[in-house]
Design a protein around this motif. Structure first.
Motif, PDB file in Angstrom:
ATOM      1  N   PRO A 140      12.846   4.854   9.579  1.00  0.00           N
ATOM      2  CA  PRO A 140      13.468   5.520   8.751  1.00  0.00           C
ATOM      3  C   PRO A 140      13.538   6.863   8.988  1.00  0.00           C
ATOM      4  O   PRO A 140      12.651   7.775   9.523  1.00  0.00           O
ATOM      5  CB  PRO A 140      12.220   5.453   7.686  1.00  0.00           C
ATOM      6  N   ALA A 141      14.990   7.518   8.722  1.00  0.00           N
ATOM      7  CA  ALA A 141      15.248   8.769   9.015  1.00  0.00           C
ATOM      8  C   ALA A 141      14.480   9.811   8.155  1.00  0.00           C
ATOM      9  O   ALA A 141      14.413  10.922   8.676  1.00  0.00           O
ATOM     10  CB  ALA A 141      16.589   9.010   9.278  1.00  0.00           C
ATOM     11  N   GLY A 142      14.353   9.350   7.070  1.00  0.00           N
ATOM     12  CA  GLY A 142      13.737  10.187   5.842  1.00  0.00           C
ATOM     13  C   GLY A 142      13.145   9.490   4.645  1.00  0.00           C
ATOM     14  O   GLY A 142      13.152   8.110   4.713  1.00  0.00           O
ATOM     15  N   ARG A 143      12.541  10.329   3.919  1.00  0.00           N
ATOM     16  CA  ARG A 143      12.062   9.599   2.629  1.00  0.00           C
ATOM     17  C   ARG A 143      13.166   8.820   1.993  1.00  0.00           C
ATOM     18  O   ARG A 143      14.188   9.552   1.427  1.00  0.00           O
ATOM     19  CB  ARG A 143      11.330  10.471   1.986  1.00  0.00           C
ATOM     20  N   PRO A 144      12.807   7.628   1.559  1.00  0.00           N
ATOM     21  CA  PRO A 144      13.987   6.643   0.873  1.00  0.00           C
ATOM     22  C   PRO A 144      14.225   7.167  -0.463  1.00  0.00           C
ATOM     23  O   PRO A 144      13.144   7.758  -1.028  1.00  0.00           O
ATOM     24  CB  PRO A 144      13.389   5.223   1.176  1.00  0.00           C
ATOM     25  N   SER A 178       0.798  -1.238   0.043  1.00  0.00           N
ATOM     26  CA  SER A 178       0.123  -0.012  -0.089  1.00  0.00           C
ATOM     27  C   SER A 178       0.763   1.248   0.059  1.00  0.00           C
ATOM     28  O   SER A 178       2.210   1.275   0.478  1.00  0.00           O
ATOM     29  CB  SER A 178      -0.942  -0.036   1.115  1.00  0.00           C
ATOM     30  N   ARG A 179       0.306   2.415  -0.266  1.00  0.00           N
ATOM     31  CA  ARG A 179       0.978   3.729  -0.259  1.00  0.00           C
ATOM     32  C   ARG A 179       0.190   4.479   0.495  1.00  0.00           C
ATOM     33  O   ARG A 179      -0.158   5.717   0.057  1.00  0.00           O
ATOM     34  CB  ARG A 179       1.101   4.333  -1.554  1.00  0.00           C
ATOM     35  N   ASP A 189       3.411   5.498   7.080  1.00  0.00           N
ATOM     36  CA  ASP A 189       4.723   5.162   6.065  1.00  0.00           C
ATOM     37  C   ASP A 189       5.456   3.858   6.553  1.00  0.00           C
ATOM     38  O   ASP A 189       6.494   3.729   6.302  1.00  0.00           O
ATOM     39  CB  ASP A 189       5.627   6.380   6.500  1.00  0.00           C
ATOM     40  N   ILE A 190       4.625   2.739   6.946  1.00  0.00           N
ATOM     41  CA  ILE A 190       5.450   1.654   7.160  1.00  0.00           C
ATOM     42  C   ILE A 190       5.870   1.203   5.539  1.00  0.00           C
ATOM     43  O   ILE A 190       7.024   0.534   5.732  1.00  0.00           O
ATOM     44  CB  ILE A 190       4.354   0.732   7.735  1.00  0.00           C
ATOM     45  N   TYR A 191       5.157   1.403   4.874  1.00  0.00           N
ATOM     46  CA  TYR A 191       5.698   1.014   3.467  1.00  0.00           C
ATOM     47  C   TYR A 191       6.941   1.416   2.980  1.00  0.00           C
ATOM     48  O   TYR A 191       7.720   0.885   1.988  1.00  0.00           O
ATOM     49  CB  TYR A 191       4.544   1.362   2.262  1.00  0.00           C
ATOM     50  N   LEU A 192       7.431   2.674   3.670  1.00  0.00           N
ATOM     51  CA  LEU A 192       8.800   3.113   3.235  1.00  0.00           C
ATOM     52  C   LEU A 192       9.889   2.449   3.793  1.00  0.00           C
ATOM     53  O   LEU A 192      10.888   2.566   3.471  1.00  0.00           O
ATOM     54  CB  LEU A 192       8.631   4.669   3.682  1.00  0.00           C
ATOM     55  N   VAL A 193       9.717   1.642   4.905  1.00  0.00           N
ATOM     56  CA  VAL A 193      10.748   0.892   5.827  1.00  0.00           C
ATOM     57  C   VAL A 193      11.752   0.308   4.850  1.00  0.00           C
ATOM     58  O   VAL A 193      12.823   0.590   4.806  1.00  0.00           O
ATOM     59  CB  VAL A 193      10.282   0.166   7.101  1.00  0.00           C
ATOM     60  N   TYR A 194      11.244  -0.507   4.021  1.00  0.00           N
ATOM     61  CA  TYR A 194      12.162  -1.628   3.222  1.00  0.00           C
ATOM     62  C   TYR A 194      12.391  -0.945   1.987  1.00  0.00           C
ATOM     63  O   TYR A 194      13.273  -1.505   1.152  1.00  0.00           O
ATOM     64  CB  TYR A 194      11.332  -3.019   3.106  1.00  0.00           C
ATOM     65  N   ARG A 195      11.837   0.196   1.542  1.00  0.00           N
ATOM     66  CA  ARG A 195      11.967   1.097   0.480  1.00  0.00           C
ATOM     67  C   ARG A 195      13.444   1.743   0.782  1.00  0.00           C
ATOM     68  O   ARG A 195      14.413   1.846  -0.208  1.00  0.00           O
ATOM     69  CB  ARG A 195      11.033   1.951  -0.144  1.00  0.00           C
ATOM     70  N   LYS A 196      13.677   2.032   2.150  1.00  0.00           N
ATOM     71  CA  LYS A 196      14.877   2.807   2.468  1.00  0.00           C
ATOM     72  C   LYS A 196      15.817   1.605   2.644  1.00  0.00           C
ATOM     73  O   LYS A 196      17.078   2.036   2.125  1.00  0.00           O
ATOM     74  CB  LYS A 196      14.593   3.643   3.680  1.00  0.00           C
ATOM     75  N   ASP A 197      15.594   0.632   3.199  1.00  0.00           N
ATOM     76  CA  ASP A 197      16.794  -0.491   3.371  1.00  0.00           C
ATOM     77  C   ASP A 197      16.108  -1.867   3.013  1.00  0.00           C
ATOM     78  O   ASP A 197      15.453  -2.348   3.942  1.00  0.00           O
ATOM     79  CB  ASP A 197      17.203  -0.312   4.857  1.00  0.00           C
ATOM     80  N   PRO A 198      16.159  -2.189   1.690  1.00  0.00           N
ATOM     81  CA  PRO A 198      15.516  -3.480   1.411  1.00  0.00           C
ATOM     82  C   PRO A 198      16.196  -4.671   2.142  1.00  0.00           C
ATOM     83  O   PRO A 198      15.519  -5.630   2.021  1.00  0.00           O
ATOM     84  CB  PRO A 198      16.074  -3.669  -0.036  1.00  0.00           C
ATOM     85  N   THR A 199      17.390  -4.575   2.632  1.00  0.00           N
ATOM     86  CA  THR A 199      18.038  -5.723   3.670  1.00  0.00           C
ATOM     87  C   THR A 199      17.400  -5.835   4.833  1.00  0.00           C
ATOM     88  O   THR A 199      17.560  -6.611   5.565  1.00  0.00           O
ATOM     89  CB  THR A 199      19.538  -5.528   3.603  1.00  0.00           C
ATOM     90  N   ARG A 214       1.604   7.563  15.499  1.00  0.00           N
ATOM     91  CA  ARG A 214       2.250   6.611  16.388  1.00  0.00           C
ATOM     92  C   ARG A 214       3.259   6.132  15.747  1.00  0.00           C
ATOM     93  O   ARG A 214       3.348   6.014  14.477  1.00  0.00           O
ATOM     94  CB  ARG A 214       1.403   5.388  17.053  1.00  0.00           C
ATOM     95  N   THR A 215       4.439   6.027  16.414  1.00  0.00           N
ATOM     96  CA  THR A 215       5.778   5.947  15.709  1.00  0.00           C
ATOM     97  C   THR A 215       5.843   4.378  15.074  1.00  0.00           C
ATOM     98  O   THR A 215       6.794   4.434  14.051  1.00  0.00           O
ATOM     99  CB  THR A 215       6.918   5.621  16.970  1.00  0.00           C
ATOM    100  N   GLU A 216       4.903   3.400  15.300  1.00  0.00           N
ATOM    101  CA  GLU A 216       4.924   2.207  14.740  1.00  0.00           C
ATOM    102  C   GLU A 216       4.510   2.396  13.161  1.00  0.00           C
ATOM    103  O   GLU A 216       5.041   1.883  12.468  1.00  0.00           O
ATOM    104  CB  GLU A 216       3.758   1.332  15.193  1.00  0.00           C
ATOM    105  N   MET A 217       3.954   3.527  13.048  1.00  0.00           N
ATOM    106  CA  MET A 217       3.302   3.946  11.409  1.00  0.00           C
ATOM    107  C   MET A 217       4.271   4.836  10.929  1.00  0.00           C
ATOM    108  O   MET A 217       3.954   5.383   9.851  1.00  0.00           O
ATOM    109  CB  MET A 217       1.923   4.198  11.512  1.00  0.00           C
ATOM    110  N   PHE A 218       5.217   5.588  11.847  1.00  0.00           N
ATOM    111  CA  PHE A 218       6.175   6.502  11.294  1.00  0.00           C
ATOM    112  C   PHE A 218       5.312   7.859  10.760  1.00  0.00           C
ATOM    113  O   PHE A 218       5.535   8.363   9.731  1.00  0.00           O
ATOM    114  CB  PHE A 218       6.896   6.106  10.111  1.00  0.00           C
ATOM    115  N   ASN A 219       4.149   8.304  11.349  1.00  0.00           N
ATOM    116  CA  ASN A 219       3.180   9.158  10.995  1.00  0.00           C
ATOM    117  C   ASN A 219       3.072  10.285  11.893  1.00  0.00           C
ATOM    118  O   ASN A 219       2.039  11.191  11.803  1.00  0.00           O
ATOM    119  CB  ASN A 219       2.063   8.634  10.433  1.00  0.00           C
ATOM    120  N   VAL A 220       3.820  10.549  12.919  1.00  0.00           N
ATOM    121  CA  VAL A 220       3.940  11.390  13.907  1.00  0.00           C
ATOM    122  C   VAL A 220       3.846  12.804  13.412  1.00  0.00           C
ATOM    123  O   VAL A 220       4.862  13.130  12.477  1.00  0.00           O
ATOM    124  CB  VAL A 220       4.973  11.244  15.074  1.00  0.00           C
TER     125      VAL A 220
END
Length: 436
Positions: free
Chosen positions: A424-428, A34-35, A40-50, A217-223
């Motif tokens: 994620p520190a920022g947008r990947p 999803s987007r 912003d959970i979907y950005l986590v592995y976009r930033k670091d796929p490993t 909430r920080t779980e969703m990185f949307n604070v």
């Protein structure tokens, strides 16, 4: 159950050590195709796929479940749970070690065929190991038609929800323990469109339906996103659903009806929390409920999440109880008991209601007389579609919103990073890697 509830009350007062929680939420992955504009959970592995390699392996999951022992509710969360390849194996381990009475799985409904395959496997294992155990699958429904696609960030997602409902109906014909749910996250992005959502819910008649208020909430990185509607707006919006609840509950019985009665009272709780900005009934987070992150972090709830983690299972040798009864856990419980946090998290709210006598009396009224929930409430007025409801995420490229996941990302596990939080520190800038 009664013995556990008594223990929870005593533990909240500091008169007993907390026993086994009744509700375990396990986020099996942070992978998501999803987007969503509210998450912003979907950005986590976009930033670091490993980073997905640091998710708990199947062996580690088994050690965790064996240590926790028996629970009542097993909530599987994500990310998108069905993207994890070994999800049926995880459910089997839960059946063997946690022995839950209820299993709940949400989904973004983007991959109906994948859901059909993996859910079919899950239901076959439930039938073999714990026949009759209810398994609820809840596609997200954050708007009707194009509004859902806009909020979820995936063109065509609403059509996929409808396709997924068809898949679930087919599976339900063979597995009557499968319960079909729908769920809406009510935010500033969609609060103006709830009447159409409720119309649709009445037409398709799922076994259960819930709307929950959007939270930062920080779980969703949307604070800081500003997605939570104010109390008056939310009360007017859910008033539409409240008025229809007696019709929706007609013909429902047992667990389905009780769940709806809890949810009716939950809507009252949400309004009060939003308006008063405090815990309106005691919270038993970290006592009745526990949340395990994809990386083995033990949380009292997903709202406090990373800030108030109780510890990491890898660091404790997968001894859940050394974390659950640690000094750190006691400090976090006192933080919650002292009212230093307040939120309308639905999962925790149900346990809080169960442990509050006056609230349970009101749930009982709604179970037998659902029409009483509409008396004395504000009349449902239209909610204007302005301001943040049509906003887009800052810095989110149009092409990125339209980047539909044609091939679902598949999650393989096996890493050994300890306590990786995936912050994620920022947008990947890198694209999300996919494997087939």
């Amino acid at each position: 159950m009664l013995a556990r509830c008594l223990n929870f009350r005593l533990a909240w007062h500091g008169l007993a050590r907390p026993g086994s929680p009744i509700n375990l939420t396990y986020s099996v992955t942070n992978a998501c195709h999803s987007r969503c504009k509210s998450c912003d959970i979907y950005l986590v592995y976009r930033k670091d796929p490993t980073l997905h390699r640091s998710e708990l392996t199947l062996e580690e999951v088994e050690r965790t479940f064996r240590s926790i022992g028996r629970i009542f509710f097993f909530n599987i969360s994500g990310g998108e749970p069905f993207l994890r390849r070994d999800l049926p194996d995880i459910v089997e381990l839960a059946l063997r070690h946690l022995r839950p009475r209820v299993i709940h799985i949400p989904t973004n409904a983007i991959s109906p065929r994948l859901i059909e395959e993996r859910l079919g496997d899950i239901l076959a294992r439930v039938e073999r190991l714990a026949p009759g155990t209810p398994v609820t699958v809840k596609p997200s429904l954050d708007g009707y038609g194009k509004l859902h696609d806009e909020v979820r960030g995936v063109p065509g997602n609403f059509a996929l929800v409808e396709e997924t409902l068809g898949v679930l109906r087919t599976l339900q014909a063979r597995h009557p323990n499968l319960k079909i749910g729908l769920g809406t996250v009510v935010s500033t992005l969609n609060v103006h469109g709830l009447r159409e959502v409720f119309d649709y819910v009445e037409r398709v008649k799922p076994d259960t339906y819930i709307n929950e208020v959007a939270e930062e909430r920080t779980e969703m990185f949307n604070v800081g996103r500003g997605i939570t509607p104010d109390a008056d707006t939310y009360e007017r919006a859910v008033g539409v659903f409240r008025e229809r609840m007696p019709r929706f509950m007609a013909g429902k019985a047992g667990l389905s009806r009780l769940t709806l009665a809890f949810r009716l009272f939950y809507y009252d709780i949400v309004v009060r929390i939003l308006r008063e900005r405090r815990q309106v009934i005691p919270c038993y987070g970290g006592i009745s409920n526990v949340h395990v992150s994809p990386y083995g972090d033990v949380w009292p709830c997903c709202v406090l999440g990373y800030e108030k983690s109780l510890g990491n299972l890898r660091d404790s040798g997968f001894d859940f109880w050394s974390i659950w009864r640690s000094q750190r856990a006691a400090e976090v419980r006192n933080y919650i008991k002292d009212g230093k946090c307040a939120c309308p998290l639905a999962n925790q709210s149900y346990a809080n209601i169960l442990l509050h006598v006056r609230s349970m009396f009101r749930v009982g009224l709604r179970y037998f007389f659902p029409g009483t929930a509409t008396r004395g409430k504000a009349a449902a007025a239209p909610v204007a579609a302005d301001g943040p409801s049509t906003a887009t995420l800052p810095g989110l490229e149009t092409a990125e919103v339209r980047a539909r996941a044609e091939v679902p990302l598949e999650v393989r596990t096996g890493g050994d990073l300890r306590g990786a939080a995936g912050r994620p520190a920022g947008r990947p800038e890198t694209a999300l890697s996919r494997s087939v």
